[in-house]
Design an enzyme around this catalytic site. Structure first.
Site, PDB file in Angstrom:
ATOM      1  CG  ASN A  64      -0.235  -0.178   2.420  1.00  0.00           C
ATOM      2  OD1 ASN A  64      -0.006  -1.394   2.960  1.00  0.00           O
ATOM      3  ND2 ASN A  64      -0.168   1.034   3.191  1.00  0.00           N
ATOM      4  CB  ILE A  99       9.778  -0.448  -1.378  1.00  0.00           C
ATOM      5  CG1 ILE A  99      11.126   0.486  -1.130  1.00  0.00           C
ATOM      6  CG2 ILE A  99      10.540  -1.623  -2.738  1.00  0.00           C
ATOM      7  CD1 ILE A  99      12.398  -0.132  -0.353  1.00  0.00           C
ATOM      8  N   GLY A 100       6.816  -1.308  -1.894  1.00  0.00           N
ATOM      9  CA  GLY A 100       5.872  -2.292  -2.377  1.00  0.00           C
ATOM     10  C   GLY A 100       5.085  -1.826  -3.367  1.00  0.00           C
ATOM     11  CE1 TYR A 108      13.841  -3.237   9.227  1.00  0.00           C
ATOM     12  CE2 TYR A 108      16.177  -2.724   9.125  1.00  0.00           C
ATOM     13  CZ  TYR A 108      14.779  -2.625   8.410  1.00  0.00           C
ATOM     14  OH  TYR A 108      14.787  -2.485   7.250  1.00  0.00           O
TER      15      TYR A 108
HETATM   16  N1  LIG Z   1      13.358   2.213   3.202  1.00  0.00           N
HETATM   17  C1  LIG Z   1      14.592   1.863   3.374  1.00  0.00           C
HETATM   18  O1  LIG Z   1      15.672   2.639   3.345  1.00  0.00           O
HETATM   19  C2  LIG Z   1      14.583   0.489   3.447  1.00  0.00           C
HETATM   20  C3  LIG Z   1      16.088  -0.062   3.195  1.00  0.00           C
HETATM   21  C4  LIG Z   1      16.366  -1.330   3.686  1.00  0.00           C
HETATM   22  C5  LIG Z   1      15.314  -2.383   3.690  1.00  0.00           C
HETATM   23  N2  LIG Z   1      14.015  -2.021   3.625  1.00  0.00           N
HETATM   24  C6  LIG Z   1      13.002  -2.915   3.639  1.00  0.00           C
HETATM   25  O2  LIG Z   1      12.023  -2.565   2.655  1.00  0.00           O
HETATM   26  C7  LIG Z   1      10.829  -3.246   2.782  1.00  0.00           C
HETATM   27  C8  LIG Z   1       9.533  -2.077   2.547  1.00  0.00           C
HETATM   28  O3  LIG Z   1       9.870  -0.883   3.215  1.00  0.00           O
HETATM   29  P1  LIG Z   1       9.514   0.415   2.754  1.00  0.00           P
HETATM   30  O4  LIG Z   1      11.052   1.324   2.997  1.00  0.00           O
HETATM   31  O5  LIG Z   1       8.560   0.610   1.608  1.00  0.00           O
HETATM   32  O6  LIG Z   1       8.777   1.028   4.106  1.00  0.00           O
HETATM   33  P2  LIG Z   1       6.859   1.484   4.297  1.00  0.00           P
HETATM   34  O7  LIG Z   1       6.694   2.643   3.519  1.00  0.00           O
HETATM   35  O8  LIG Z   1       7.119   1.890   5.861  1.00  0.00           O
HETATM   36  O9  LIG Z   1       6.235   0.371   3.971  1.00  0.00           O
HETATM   37  C9  LIG Z   1       6.362  -0.705   4.584  1.00  0.00           C
HETATM   38  C10 LIG Z   1       4.931  -1.540   4.378  1.00  0.00           C
HETATM   39  O10 LIG Z   1       5.063  -2.919   5.057  1.00  0.00           O
HETATM   40  C11 LIG Z   1       3.665  -2.750   5.772  1.00  0.00           C
HETATM   41  N3  LIG Z   1       3.600  -3.758   7.106  1.00  0.00           N
HETATM   42  C12 LIG Z   1       4.135  -3.418   8.093  1.00  0.00           C
HETATM   43  N4  LIG Z   1       3.953  -4.260   9.114  1.00  0.00           N
HETATM   44  C13 LIG Z   1       3.146  -5.047   8.695  1.00  0.00           C
HETATM   45  C14 LIG Z   1       2.251  -6.343   9.047  1.00  0.00           C
HETATM   46  N5  LIG Z   1       2.299  -6.639  10.289  1.00  0.00           N
HETATM   47  N6  LIG Z   1       1.183  -6.718   8.145  1.00  0.00           N
HETATM   48  C15 LIG Z   1       1.310  -6.476   6.909  1.00  0.00           C
HETATM   49  N7  LIG Z   1       2.000  -5.178   6.474  1.00  0.00           N
HETATM   50  C16 LIG Z   1       2.876  -4.776   7.413  1.00  0.00           C
HETATM   51  C17 LIG Z   1       3.195  -1.458   5.896  1.00  0.00           C
HETATM   52  O11 LIG Z   1       1.790  -1.563   6.152  1.00  0.00           O
HETATM   53  P3  LIG Z   1       0.988  -0.221   6.741  1.00  0.00           P
HETATM   54  O12 LIG Z   1       1.154   0.870   5.972  1.00  0.00           O
HETATM   55  O13 LIG Z   1      -0.237  -0.637   6.893  1.00  0.00           O
HETATM   56  O14 LIG Z   1       1.890  -0.107   7.970  1.00  0.00           O
HETATM   57  C18 LIG Z   1       3.549  -0.867   4.543  1.00  0.00           C
HETATM   58  O15 LIG Z   1       2.915  -1.253   3.624  1.00  0.00           O
HETATM   59  C19 LIG Z   1      10.742  -3.431   4.418  1.00  0.00           C
HETATM   60  O16 LIG Z   1      10.867  -4.832   4.422  1.00  0.00           O
HETATM   61  C20 LIG Z   1      11.955  -2.773   4.873  1.00  0.00           C
HETATM   62  O17 LIG Z   1      12.775  -3.458   5.900  1.00  0.00           O
HETATM   63  C21 LIG Z   1      13.699  -0.555   3.320  1.00  0.00           C
END
Ligand SMILES: NC(=O)c1ccc[n+]([C@@H]2O[C@H](COP(=O)([O-])OP(=O)(O)OC[C@H]3O[C@@H](n4cnc5c(N)ncnc54)[C@H](OP(=O)(O)O)[C@@H]3O)[C@@H](O)[C@H]2O)c1
Ligand SMILES: *[C@@H]1O[C@H](CO)[C@@H](O)[C@H](O)[C@H]1NC(C)=O
Length: 328
Positions: free
Chosen positions: A53, A56-57, A206
């Site tokens: 939602n 990155i997703g 984490y």
């Molecule tokens: N951003 C970075 O710099 C970075 C770096 C390294 C790795 N990552 C990894 O990239 C991935 C995507 O993260 P992002 O950066 O796009 O962060 P984000 O914008 O916070 O998106 C995270 C997503 O995960 C969902 N989520 C969290 N907990 C959940 C649960 N218990 N059940 C179902 N959905 C859940 C959130 O849903 P809600 O909106 O409902 O909370 C949101 O859709 C993560 O695995 C993160 O660890 C990110």
């Protein structure tokens, strides 16, 4: 030119130097950034993306929908997911986008989600375990597991196991874990402290969760290599998303300055995931860790096959995996 620069006040000189250095770093980051160049179409293929939602997703979902895939957004918040779905359909011009509820922090929710998928979907070509959370306070879930650990690792671990049969049936198919370079920030993985039983530190949790994703990728790959299902993991880069939404405000202030300077946009951050999902050249690569669309090195700990096996077994116990839920 040089004499003109030297004639400027010292503070201006220092200012220009800083701007110059930052500019060079920015150019370097742009030049080394991995971009998925594959033009592969995905008509007839089904994709599940967790946490689609936002961040990155969501960008991954837009790209794969543009390629013609049937895209299932696995999200915990149905309101947010409905808005995202409309955006994704509008931007991709593909109506084949659906929402299914999934809360990774609940084993019951994961089992319900998987059962619905197995009932409604004829195939599953790409499973993208993308959802994640960071910097939240210690809390145990209804299953008695640490919430960050369960959201990032245990939930996806169970989901992958439950959907493996369908992935095998649809082979060649791909499993992708969005991990992080943060996996390398811990030098140990204490299997007796996976749920902070002994001590708690939000950063360590984490790192543990992201290391667990790499270790389970390494362990699963050879077990399913003959079935035509590949499993890889990745670091997306430092990406401007909502991932730090729960961080303390001083951290957010620093981030507000650094994000535009050094962080990738969400679309840029989605490139390695997309590459692993579609590129022909990775069709036969499995058990690897990618960064900027290339195979990258992990920490030594993440290569420990003995540890990976033990973690796998402990994880099976924590999610209470039943014999009929094991597909290899
Ligand atoms: N951003 C970075 O710099 C970075 C770096 C390294 C790795 N990552 C990894 O990239 C991935 C995507 O993260 P992002 O950066 O796009 O962060 P984000 O914008 O916070 O998106 C995270 C997503 O995960 C969902 N989520 C969290 N907990 C959940 C649960 N218990 N059940 C179902 N959905 C859940 C959130 O849903 P809600 O909106 O409902 O909370 C949101 O859709 C993560 O695995 C993160 O660890 C990110
Ligand atoms: C992957 O393996 C299959 C089956 O062995 C082969 O047909 C295909 O050419 C390989 N693809 C790549 C990109 O190596």
């Amino acid at each position: 030119m040089l004499s003109f620069l030297c004639s400027l006040p010292i503070l201006v000189q220092i200012g220009l130097l800083i701007v110059g250095v930052l500019g060079c770093i920015k150019i370097y980051l742009k030049m080394t950034m991995g971009i998925c160049t594959s033009t592969k179409k995905l008509s007839g293929k089904t994709v599940i993306i967790t946490g689609a939602n936002t961040g990155i997703g969501k960008e991954t979902a837009i790209d794969l929908a543009k390629r013609g895939a049937r895209v299932i957004l696995a999200c915990r918040d149905l309101k947010k997911a409905a808005i995202a779905k409309d955006d994704i359909i509008r931007e991709s011009r593909n109506k084949n986008v659906f929402v299914r509820q999934l809360d990774l922090a609940s084993l019951k929710s994961v089992r319900k989600f998987a059962a619905e998928i197995l009932k409604s979907e004829l195939r599953l070509d790409i499973l993208i375990n993308n959802a994640g959370c960071a910097t939240i306070e210690k809390k145990l879930t209804e299953d008695g597991l640490e919430v960050q650990m369960q959201s990032n690792h245990f939930g996806h671990f169970l989901l992958t196991n439950l959907l493996l049969g369908l992935l095998k049936k649809s082979a060649p198919s791909r499993i992708i874990h969005v991990s992080s370079v943060a996996h390398a920030m811990t030098k140990t993985l204490d299997l007796n402290n996976l749920n902070s039983e002994l001590s708690y530190n939000t950063g360590t949790v984490y790192y543990y969760s992201k290391l667990s994703q790499v270790l389970c990728t390494r362990h699963l790959a050879p077990l399913i290599s003959s079935s035509g299902v590949t499993v890889n993991c990745l670091h997306p880069g430092a990406v401007e998303t909502e991932i730090f939404r729960n961080a303390p405000s001083w951290f957010k202030m620093i981030a507000a300055v650094c994000f535009p300077l050094f962080f990738k946009s969400a679309k840029e951050g989605a490139q390695t995931t997309i590459h692993l999902a579609v590129a022909d050249e990775v069709a036969n690569i499995t058990g690897e860790y990618f960064s900027d669309c290339k195979v990258a090195k992990t920490s030594k700990l993440a290569n420990d096959v003995g540890l990976a096996k033990k973690l796998w077994e402990v994880s099976e116990t924590f999610v209470n995996l039943k014999p009929e839920e094991r597909h290899f």
